[in-house]
Design an enzyme around this catalytic site. Structure first.
Site, mmCIF file in Angstrom:
data_model
loop_
_atom_site.group_PDB
_atom_site.id
_atom_site.type_symbol
_atom_site.label_atom_id
_atom_site.label_comp_id
_atom_site.label_asym_id
_atom_site.label_seq_id
_atom_site.Cartn_x
_atom_site.Cartn_y
_atom_site.Cartn_z
ATOM 1 N N ARG A 12 -16.239 -86.603 12.792
ATOM 2 C CA ARG A 12 -15.348 -85.628 13.440
ATOM 3 C C ARG A 12 -15.482 -84.355 12.620
ATOM 4 N NH1 ARG A 12 -9.331 -86.182 15.796
ATOM 5 N NH2 ARG A 12 -10.643 -87.010 17.450
ATOM 6 N N HIS A 17 -16.033 -83.618 23.069
ATOM 7 C CA HIS A 17 -15.396 -84.884 22.642
ATOM 8 C C HIS A 17 -15.926 -85.985 23.575
ATOM 9 C CE1 HIS A 17 -12.736 -87.482 20.686
ATOM 10 N NE2 HIS A 17 -11.558 -86.965 20.966
ATOM 11 N N GLN A 68 -14.155 -89.470 24.010
ATOM 12 C CA GLN A 68 -12.925 -89.350 24.789
ATOM 13 C C GLN A 68 -13.258 -89.361 26.278
ATOM 14 O OE1 GLN A 68 -9.538 -88.872 23.591
ATOM 15 N NE2 GLN A 68 -9.188 -89.400 25.720
ATOM 16 N N ASP A 90 -4.438 -80.960 27.906
ATOM 17 C CA ASP A 90 -4.593 -81.157 26.460
ATOM 18 C C ASP A 90 -3.752 -80.076 25.783
ATOM 19 O OD1 ASP A 90 -5.490 -81.883 23.938
ATOM 20 O OD2 ASP A 90 -7.498 -81.024 24.163
ATOM 21 N N CYS A 98 -5.535 -86.635 26.502
ATOM 22 C CA CYS A 98 -6.264 -87.335 25.434
ATOM 23 C C CYS A 98 -5.346 -87.741 24.290
ATOM 24 C CB CYS A 98 -7.394 -86.448 24.917
ATOM 25 S SG CYS A 98 -6.808 -84.848 24.308
ATOM 26 N N ARG A 105 -10.067 -95.973 24.453
ATOM 27 C CA ARG A 105 -10.931 -95.428 23.402
ATOM 28 C C ARG A 105 -11.618 -96.588 22.677
ATOM 29 N NH1 ARG A 105 -10.137 -90.492 21.197
ATOM 30 N NH2 ARG A 105 -12.143 -90.948 20.254
HETATM 31 N N1 NVA Z 1 -8.462 -80.311 21.829
HETATM 32 C C1 NVA Z 1 -7.843 -81.124 20.801
HETATM 33 C C2 NVA Z 1 -8.185 -82.552 21.005
HETATM 34 C C3 NVA Z 1 -7.559 -83.499 20.019
HETATM 35 C C4 NVA Z 1 -7.966 -84.913 20.257
HETATM 36 C C5 NVA Z 1 -8.295 -80.625 19.442
HETATM 37 O O1 NVA Z 1 -9.490 -80.294 19.287
HETATM 38 O O2 NVA Z 1 -7.479 -80.527 18.528
HETATM 39 N N1 CP Z 2 -7.664 -88.197 21.415
HETATM 40 C C1 CP Z 2 -8.043 -88.215 20.123
HETATM 41 O O1 CP Z 2 -9.195 -87.975 19.788
HETATM 42 O O2 CP Z 2 -7.043 -88.540 19.255
HETATM 43 P P1 CP Z 2 -7.115 -88.459 17.673
HETATM 44 O O3 CP Z 2 -7.168 -86.988 17.309
HETATM 45 O O4 CP Z 2 -5.844 -89.097 17.216
HETATM 46 O O5 CP Z 2 -8.320 -89.174 17.184
#
Ligand code: NVA
Ligand code: CP
Length: 301
Positions: free
Chosen positions: A98, A125, A128, A220, A260, A288
């Protein structure tokens, strides 16, 4: 080495991976297919779902996962990504990352001898999106003739949905304020996929246009990880795009609500919608695990 950095990397395997995820969820894949395998998990940002589902997924498939916070890695002190990739490749069978910058994940995969799986970047993502499609398939039985609308920020989650939806034969619309449109290159590719599959992509700042004939309403957070400096401006700009009862009423009868997670009730979604009967967010979160087990099986076995 094949890696999963974008939905485009699984253009021809999307249906197969979703079917595999259903089989895994149904307990139809027996034994411990990843026995003896190790996954390194690098996190440059916070996570609940991604971290736990990859860790549990590896365990359930017979392997193990190692959590590596980028703050504790030498990478966090400036060791080149290329050296990190080459060294980790000598120890583990796959790397999940990540990352803040998508380009860093591309760099990591370029120098890695083992598959690299993105667990979110600023651009996409993909894991997801796979879990989301598994959830839609379970709910509606198929993707045929279904339309998904993403309401809010044209962000990483939106970008991956824009690529996966047309590949599975779905129409997709995005309702976003001007200036928050999805990534241009992704949008171009999404339109290509839509042409190949006879589906439609619509981007509009008009909620009524975007929500026409929609079966799935997806949103989101307005402030993604890394966007914190723009918090006040974003909260003002996105205020008309809150998914609430009134907005859900524009969608088709039987429409579902997806997110998500993590969610902020009272911002991008009202509590009565996310906690109401149309919401499938916890099935989506559970998926997931199943979708990623399919990804791990596909890339690491
Ligand atoms: N768009 C959000 C998704 C988190 C799972 C982010 O990047 O923070
Ligand atoms: N949806 C998602 O990726 O959640 P986290 O940020 O908790 O991993």
């Amino acid at each position: 080495m094949d890696s999963l950095l974008s939905v485009r990397d699984i253009k021809d395997e999307v249906s197969y991976i979703i079917d595999l995820a259903s089989q895994i969820k149904a307990g139809e894949i027996e034994g411990k297919p990843l026995e003896g395998k190790t996954l390194a998990m690098i996190f440059q940002k916070s996570s609940t779902r991604t971290r736990v589902s990859f860790d549990v997924g590896m365990y359930q498939l017979g392997g193990r996962a190692i959590f590596l916070s980028s703050n504790d890695l030498q990478m966090g002190r400036g060791e080149p990504i290329s050296d990190t990739a080459k060294v980790l490749s000598r120890f583990v069978d796959g790397i999940m990352i990540r990352a803040i910058e998508h380009d860093d994940v591309v760099e990591l995969s370029k120098y890695s001898d083992v598959p690299v799986i993105s667990g979110l970047t600023n651009l996409e993502h993909p894991c997801q999106a796979l879990a989301d499609m598994l959830t839609i398939k379970e709910h509606f039985g198929s993707f045929e003739g279904k339309k998904i609308c993403f309401v809010g920020d044209g962000n990483n989650v939106c970008n991956s949905l824009l690529l996966i939806a047309p590949l599975l034969g779905m129409d997709m619309s995005v309702a976003c304020p001007k200036g928050y449109e999805p990534n241009e290159e992704i949008l171009k590719l999404s339109e290509e996929y839509a042409n190949e599959n006879n589906t439609e992509i619509t981007i509009s700042d008009d909620i009524n246009v975007a929500l026409d004939n929609v079966d799935i309403v997806y949103t989101d957070v307005w402030v993604s990880m890394g966007d914190e400096a723009e918090k006040a401006k974003r909260e003002t700009d996105f205020a008309p795009y809150q998914v609430n009862k009134e907005l859900m009423d524009i969608a088709n009868d039987g429409a579902i609500f997806m997110h998500c997670l993590p969610a902020i009730r009272g911002q991008e979604v009202s509590a009565d919608v996310i906690d109401g009967p149309q919401s499938v967010v916890y099935d989506e979160a559970e998926n997931r695990l199943h979708a990623q087990k399919a990804v791990l099986y596909h890339y690491l076995k």
